[in-house]
Design a protein around this motif. Structure first.
Motif, PDB file in Angstrom:
ATOM      1  N   TRP A 156       0.820  -1.216   0.000  1.00  0.00           N
ATOM      2  CA  TRP A 156       0.000   0.000   0.000  1.00  0.00           C
ATOM      3  C   TRP A 156       0.849   1.259   0.000  1.00  0.00           C
ATOM      4  CZ3 TRP A 156      -0.332   4.053   3.468  1.00  0.00           C
ATOM      5  CH2 TRP A 156      -1.379   4.966   3.238  1.00  0.00           C
ATOM      6  N   ALA A 157       1.886   1.307   0.831  1.00  0.00           N
ATOM      7  CA  ALA A 157       2.705   2.514   0.925  1.00  0.00           C
ATOM      8  C   ALA A 157       3.401   2.800  -0.410  1.00  0.00           C
ATOM      9  CB  ALA A 157       3.738   2.365   2.035  1.00  0.00           C
ATOM     10  N   GLN A 158       3.961   1.770  -1.019  1.00  0.00           N
ATOM     11  CA  GLN A 158       4.641   1.941  -2.301  1.00  0.00           C
ATOM     12  C   GLN A 158       3.654   2.335  -3.396  1.00  0.00           C
ATOM     13  OE1 GLN A 158       7.067  -1.406  -3.404  1.00  0.00           O
ATOM     14  NE2 GLN A 158       7.380  -0.689  -5.501  1.00  0.00           N
ATOM     15  N   ARG A 159       2.470   1.711  -3.357  1.00  0.00           N
ATOM     16  CA  ARG A 159       1.434   2.032  -4.338  1.00  0.00           C
ATOM     17  C   ARG A 159       1.030   3.505  -4.220  1.00  0.00           C
ATOM     18  NH1 ARG A 159      -2.582  -1.088  -6.815  1.00  0.00           N
ATOM     19  NH2 ARG A 159      -1.729  -2.900  -5.731  1.00  0.00           N
ATOM     20  N   THR A 160       0.886   3.980  -2.994  1.00  0.00           N
ATOM     21  CA  THR A 160       0.457   5.358  -2.758  1.00  0.00           C
ATOM     22  C   THR A 160       1.514   6.354  -3.225  1.00  0.00           C
ATOM     23  OG1 THR A 160      -0.860   4.655  -0.840  1.00  0.00           O
ATOM     24  CG2 THR A 160      -0.292   6.997  -1.002  1.00  0.00           C
ATOM     25  N   VAL A 161       2.766   6.079  -2.897  1.00  0.00           N
ATOM     26  CA  VAL A 161       3.848   6.976  -3.320  1.00  0.00           C
ATOM     27  C   VAL A 161       3.955   7.021  -4.838  1.00  0.00           C
ATOM     28  CG1 VAL A 161       6.350   7.292  -3.318  1.00  0.00           C
ATOM     29  CG2 VAL A 161       5.166   6.735  -1.186  1.00  0.00           C
ATOM     30  N   THR A 162       3.824   5.861  -5.468  1.00  0.00           N
ATOM     31  CA  THR A 162       3.909   5.814  -6.933  1.00  0.00           C
ATOM     32  C   THR A 162       2.791   6.630  -7.567  1.00  0.00           C
ATOM     33  OG1 THR A 162       4.927   3.624  -6.887  1.00  0.00           O
ATOM     34  CG2 THR A 162       3.907   4.313  -8.949  1.00  0.00           C
ATOM     35  N   ARG A 163       1.568   6.429  -7.090  1.00  0.00           N
ATOM     36  CA  ARG A 163       0.412   7.088  -7.695  1.00  0.00           C
ATOM     37  C   ARG A 163       0.382   8.589  -7.402  1.00  0.00           C
ATOM     38  NH1 ARG A 163      -3.137   4.371  -5.389  1.00  0.00           N
ATOM     39  NH2 ARG A 163      -3.866   5.879  -3.827  1.00  0.00           N
ATOM     40  N   LEU A 164       0.741   8.993  -6.182  1.00  0.00           N
ATOM     41  CA  LEU A 164       0.580  10.390  -5.778  1.00  0.00           C
ATOM     42  C   LEU A 164       1.837  11.238  -5.950  1.00  0.00           C
ATOM     43  CD1 LEU A 164      -1.557  10.001  -2.533  1.00  0.00           C
ATOM     44  CD2 LEU A 164      -2.324  10.379  -4.888  1.00  0.00           C
ATOM     45  N   VAL A 165       3.009  10.597  -6.026  1.00  0.00           N
ATOM     46  CA  VAL A 165       4.259  11.360  -6.100  1.00  0.00           C
ATOM     47  C   VAL A 165       5.016  11.077  -7.396  1.00  0.00           C
ATOM     48  CG1 VAL A 165       6.468  11.848  -4.999  1.00  0.00           C
ATOM     49  CG2 VAL A 165       4.450  11.390  -3.587  1.00  0.00           C
ATOM     50  N   ILE A 166       5.358   9.819  -7.601  1.00  0.00           N
ATOM     51  CA  ILE A 166       6.249   9.481  -8.717  1.00  0.00           C
ATOM     52  C   ILE A 166       5.580   9.695 -10.069  1.00  0.00           C
ATOM     53  CG2 ILE A 166       7.563   7.632  -9.815  1.00  0.00           C
ATOM     54  CD1 ILE A 166       8.061   6.480  -7.040  1.00  0.00           C
ATOM     55  N   ARG A 179       5.113  13.384 -10.874  1.00  0.00           N
ATOM     56  CA  ARG A 179       6.396  14.056 -11.043  1.00  0.00           C
ATOM     57  C   ARG A 179       7.007  13.761 -12.407  1.00  0.00           C
ATOM     58  NH1 ARG A 179      11.741  13.261  -7.150  1.00  0.00           N
ATOM     59  NH2 ARG A 179      12.932  15.060  -7.934  1.00  0.00           N
TER      60      ARG A 179
END
Length: 225
Positions: A132-142, A145
């Motif tokens: 979940w944490a990796q999924r969230t960072v990918t979708r919302l940040v990476i 960007r």
């Protein structure tokens, strides 16, 4: 008989005339070294030829892959291309991946026997089972960007996968400058379990090694350390 010969030559390694682009970047520079060390004869196209160190087996030609032209007639008998193209401008749309790869492929001889290996990114998709944490960072940040680069990579993948050539798209995760630590893990046409970052050195090793591997033809490959 043909399949046996192709598998045999892939196993023993056969030098090829290889066209490369993106050789002044972090991964491209390492891939160029690996290709020359493996005995391939390399033609490198670069906007700044003077930035590419001379080596035996290497010929550098000046040219912009975004602009088809004179450089395409200078690649000789190359039937394979390894594209390590990249873009550091995150603010504006780009066509370096899609148009650059199309121009590189157009310059090759060999018709359906042409070989293409190009680098994309695992960030284009969020694999099932991603924490979940990796999924969230990918979708919302990476993904936001790198949205311009990812959009062009998606266009490149759509173009490449429609070509009747021996293509392979490599999707690496986050890249590091760490020393290579063993062979990369890879999954062809499926998601890789528990992906993590990979060094540019390991990615370069893998990209050069599969140039002669028919099991990766017409395959999208996820890689990881």
């Amino acid at each position: 008989m043909i399949q046996w010969y192709e598998s045999f030559t892939a196993a023993i390694g056969v030098a090829m005339d290889l066209l490369m682009a993106g050789v002044t970047g972090g991964t491209g520079k390492l891939a160029l070294e690996r290709a020359l060390d493996a005995g391939h004869r390399v033609v490198a196209v670069a906007r700044r030829p003077e930035a590419v160190a001379a080596r035996q087996g290497l010929r550098v030609i000046g040219g912009d892959v975004l602009q088809g032209g004179q450089w395409q007639s200078e690649v000789g008998d190359c039937r394979a291309v390894l594209s390590c193209l990249g873009n550091t401008d995150r603010k504006h749309p780009t066509a370096v991946y899609s148009q650059g790869t199309a121009n590189l492929l157009d310059s090759l001889a060999g018709g359906q026997e042409r070989r293409l290996v190009c680098l994309s990114s695992a960030g284009l998709e969020i694999a099932p089972g991603t924490p979940w944490a990796q999924r969230t960072v990918t979708r919302l940040v990476i993904q936001p960007r790198f949205r311009h680069g990812y959009a062009d990579m998606a266009r490149m993948e759509e173009f490449v996968s429609a070509q009747d050539v021996r293509w392979t798209i490599i999707r690496p995760p986050m890249l590091t400058d760490a020393a290579s630590a063993g062979e990369a893990r890879a999954a062809v046409n499926r998601h890789l379990e528990k992906p993590r970052s990979i060094s540019r050195a390991a990615l370069a090793d893998y990209a050069v090694r599969i140039l002669e591997d028919p099991t990766t033809w017409k395959g999208t490959v996820e890689v990881s350390a």
